[in-house]
Design a protein around this motif. Structure first.
Motif, PDB file in Angstrom:
ATOM      1  N   HIS A  84       8.834   5.068  -2.333  1.00  0.00           N
ATOM      2  CA  HIS A  84      10.168   5.642  -2.582  1.00  0.00           C
ATOM      3  C   HIS A  84      11.146   5.178  -1.506  1.00  0.00           C
ATOM      4  N   LYS A  85      11.367   3.878  -1.494  1.00  0.00           N
ATOM      5  CA  LYS A  85      12.268   3.288  -0.517  1.00  0.00           C
ATOM      6  C   LYS A  85      13.662   3.906  -0.593  1.00  0.00           C
ATOM      7  N   GLU A  86      14.102   4.239  -1.785  1.00  0.00           N
ATOM      8  CA  GLU A  86      15.465   4.738  -1.969  1.00  0.00           C
ATOM      9  C   GLU A  86      15.573   6.255  -1.819  1.00  0.00           C
ATOM     10  N   LYS A  87      14.435   6.950  -1.669  1.00  0.00           N
ATOM     11  CA  LYS A  87      14.461   8.413  -1.575  1.00  0.00           C
ATOM     12  C   LYS A  87      13.300   8.875  -0.722  1.00  0.00           C
ATOM     13  N   PHE A  88      13.467   8.764   0.605  1.00  0.00           N
ATOM     14  CA  PHE A  88      12.408   9.175   1.531  1.00  0.00           C
ATOM     15  C   PHE A  88      12.118  10.660   1.373  1.00  0.00           C
ATOM     16  N   SER A  89      13.136  11.482   1.518  1.00  0.00           N
ATOM     17  CA  SER A  89      12.915  12.915   1.703  1.00  0.00           C
ATOM     18  C   SER A  89      12.623  13.651   0.405  1.00  0.00           C
ATOM     19  N   ARG A  90      11.636  14.508   0.487  1.00  0.00           N
ATOM     20  CA  ARG A  90      11.350  15.494  -0.555  1.00  0.00           C
ATOM     21  C   ARG A  90      11.272  16.833   0.177  1.00  0.00           C
ATOM     22  N   CYS A  91      12.349  17.109   0.914  1.00  0.00           N
ATOM     23  CA  CYS A  91      12.423  18.142   1.935  1.00  0.00           C
ATOM     24  C   CYS A  91      11.554  17.702   3.122  1.00  0.00           C
ATOM     25  N   ALA A  92      11.830  18.250   4.295  1.00  0.00           N
ATOM     26  CA  ALA A  92      11.222  17.718   5.531  1.00  0.00           C
ATOM     27  C   ALA A  92      10.165  18.650   6.100  1.00  0.00           C
ATOM     28  N   HIS A  93       9.538  19.476   5.263  1.00  0.00           N
ATOM     29  CA  HIS A  93       8.599  20.474   5.770  1.00  0.00           C
ATOM     30  C   HIS A  93       7.188  19.948   5.951  1.00  0.00           C
ATOM     31  N   ALA A  94       6.883  18.728   5.421  1.00  0.00           N
ATOM     32  CA  ALA A  94       5.522  18.204   5.550  1.00  0.00           C
ATOM     33  C   ALA A  94       5.525  16.702   5.303  1.00  0.00           C
ATOM     34  N   TYR A  95       5.423  15.931   6.382  1.00  0.00           N
ATOM     35  CA  TYR A  95       5.357  14.477   6.241  1.00  0.00           C
ATOM     36  C   TYR A  95       4.591  13.896   7.423  1.00  0.00           C
ATOM     37  N   LEU A  96       4.243  12.607   7.317  1.00  0.00           N
ATOM     38  CA  LEU A  96       3.458  11.948   8.351  1.00  0.00           C
ATOM     39  C   LEU A  96       4.112  10.639   8.769  1.00  0.00           C
ATOM     40  N   LEU A  97       4.026  10.360  10.056  1.00  0.00           N
ATOM     41  CA  LEU A  97       4.482   9.098  10.614  1.00  0.00           C
ATOM     42  C   LEU A  97       3.381   8.528  11.499  1.00  0.00           C
ATOM     43  N   ASN A  98       3.392   7.208  11.664  1.00  0.00           N
ATOM     44  CA  ASN A  98       2.602   6.605  12.730  1.00  0.00           C
ATOM     45  C   ASN A  98       3.559   6.013  13.751  1.00  0.00           C
ATOM     46  N   SER A  99       3.039   5.370  14.775  1.00  0.00           N
ATOM     47  CA  SER A  99       3.908   4.829  15.817  1.00  0.00           C
ATOM     48  C   SER A  99       4.916   3.842  15.248  1.00  0.00           C
ATOM     49  N   CYS A 100       4.463   3.005  14.310  1.00  0.00           N
ATOM     50  CA  CYS A 100       5.345   1.981  13.748  1.00  0.00           C
ATOM     51  C   CYS A 100       6.494   2.591  12.960  1.00  0.00           C
ATOM     52  N   SER A 101       6.203   3.576  12.111  1.00  0.00           N
ATOM     53  CA  SER A 101       7.277   4.168  11.297  1.00  0.00           C
ATOM     54  C   SER A 101       8.219   5.011  12.140  1.00  0.00           C
ATOM     55  N   ALA A 102       7.697   5.664  13.185  1.00  0.00           N
ATOM     56  CA  ALA A 102       8.574   6.416  14.086  1.00  0.00           C
ATOM     57  C   ALA A 102       9.526   5.467  14.810  1.00  0.00           C
ATOM     58  N   ARG A 103       9.013   4.316  15.251  1.00  0.00           N
ATOM     59  CA  ARG A 103       9.874   3.333  15.909  1.00  0.00           C
ATOM     60  C   ARG A 103      10.900   2.772  14.931  1.00  0.00           C
ATOM     61  N   ALA A 104      10.492   2.563  13.690  1.00  0.00           N
ATOM     62  CA  ALA A 104      11.429   2.036  12.685  1.00  0.00           C
ATOM     63  C   ALA A 104      12.568   3.027  12.435  1.00  0.00           C
ATOM     64  N   LEU A 105      12.250   4.307  12.369  1.00  0.00           N
ATOM     65  CA  LEU A 105      13.288   5.328  12.180  1.00  0.00           C
ATOM     66  C   LEU A 105      14.264   5.335  13.354  1.00  0.00           C
TER      67      LEU A 105
END
Length: 409
Positions: free
Chosen positions: A330-351
């Motif tokens: 879902h490149k065009e729609k990341f959020s489905r509310c922010a109450h439960a999601y996961l990141l790794n080091s790479c995605s946190a750095r990308a954000l």
């Protein structure tokens, strides 16, 4: 006895909250399940009868409802016949939805979850695979031991506020209920709240952390959600600074479906097996890549395992109670509310990298996720369906957590 009187009072309360015939029948089914579950194995071979008499609702009335169920193994099957598509009921640390009500009284998750196999399983069930070109599979070795017991999870962050005692205690009870040690939680309680986030003393820090444009913070929503947004971004900073294979981020109103721990593990191993998640926390996407909306392999993954407002992937069989789980991009729609999601080091750095490309006006965390996910050249959001986490303020809450009906301070 006293237990029956207590259940009767609870049932009467539900009738006032949900007066339709369908919800009345649902409530009967749920309470019948609780009765059987609370009595445990002593009644697994007996027939239980729950009788409701002379209940009246604005949309109609009925004199009595008799529901006969033989043994625990049948509770969920009967209840699932009457459970509405978007209904969610939270009780004793578990939220039941359309896709999990059939697990009421069961000892294992529903069989469709076998299509997300564990490394130890060699059953004849065909593993789920994404419908993408040039698909290939990857090894998915057993996770090393983790503090939480969740596969490959380095840390579990829970965002809350010190004043929300009921939510904090509910999270702890829920973790125990799902066999996850509460001491595995990394709490994010302070120092951000509405007062500090909007004060002149901390204005420079807030604007620098969120990379905001000069000028007023924004409207009432901005003042209300500034603190929780700051806590999310500070967690991203911590994940980015460490070598995290995967970190789970929860808000304090997160509630888990039955067999959450096993379903979570199955999801993680499926993400690894299909190539969406790499076990090397520093194996990030190339800076020259600009991922397409359905790129599966060469990307920095974020995983959304919670859901709200009925959002599901269009390829998921949402009207089928035993629908097979799946992952979707879902490149065009990341959020489905922010109450439960996961990141790794790479995605946190990308954000964080995308966050500092240019200044912007304040966005609530849901909008910020989607905004950054769309613009980041390497970030790829994935959704899990069916969701395995819901928000407490959207469920029929039989555990009666008072602050589920209001937002964070």
């Amino acid at each position: 006895g006293n237990k029956c009187n207590s259940m009767y009072k609870q049932f009467m309360k539900l009738i006032r909250l949900q007066p339709s015939k369908r919800m009345l029948l649902l409530c009967v089914m749920i309470l019948l399940g609780f009765l059987l579950l609370e009595n445990g194995s002593h009644i697994t071979s007996q027939t239980a009868t729950f009788v409701c008499e002379s209940f009246h609702a604005p949309e109609g009335s009925f004199d009595s409802a008799k529901i006969l169920v033989t043994g625990q193994s049948h509770i969920g099957r009967v209840a699932s016949l009457f459970f509405p598509l978007n209904a969610t009921v939270y009780v004793d640390g578990i939220v039941y939805d359309f896709y999990s009500i059939g697990e009421l009284g069961q000892l294992l998750p529903s069989s469709q979850w076998l299509t997300f196999p564990l490394p130890t399983e060699t059953s004849g069930v065909s593993p789920w695979t994404p419908k993408i070109e040039s698909y290939r599979t990857f090894d998915y070795p057993q996770s090393p031991q983790t503090k939480s017991g969740l596969a490959y999870v380095d840390k579990i962050y829970v965002i809350s506020d010190p004043t929300l005692h009921d939510r904090i205690e509910n999270i702890k009870r829920m973790f125990v209920r799902h066999n996850i040690p509460p001491d595995s939680i990394e709490w994010r309680l302070g120092r951000w709240n509405r007062a500090t986030c909007t004060s002149k003393k901390y204005q420079e820090e807030v604007y620098r952390t969120l990379n905001l444009e000069d000028g007023p913070l924004g409207d009432e929503a901005a003042h209300r959600y500034c603190a929780v947004t700051m806590k999310h971004v500070e967690i991203w900073q911590e994940i980015a600074a460490n070598s995290s294979t995967i970190s789970l981020i929860l808000e304090d109103d997160a509630v888990f479906v039955p067999f959450f721990k096993e379903k979570f593990d199955r999801f993680v191993y499926t993400a690894i097996r299909t190539g969406a998640l790499k076990t090397d926390p520093n194996n990030c996407a190339s800076g020259r890549v600009h991922v397409s909306k359905n790129e599966w392999f060469e990307q920095d993954p974020a995983f959304v395992i919670g859901s709200c407002v009925g959002l599901r992937d269009s390829s998921f069989s949402s009207n089928v109670p035993n629908a097979h789980p799946l992952l979707s991009t879902h490149k065009e729609k990341f959020s489905r509310c922010a109450h439960a999601y996961l990141l790794n080091s790479c995605s946190a750095r990308a954000l964080l990298k995308q966050l500092h490309v240019q200044k912007y006006k304040f966005l609530v965390i849901n909008g910020l996720q989607t905004y950054l996910g769309l613009l980041s050249p390497t970030l790829q959001p994935f959704w899990l369906d069916p969701a395995i986490v819901y928000q407490g303020n959207t469920v029929l809450d039989l555990d009666e957590i008072p602050s589920f009906r209001r937002s964070m301070p």
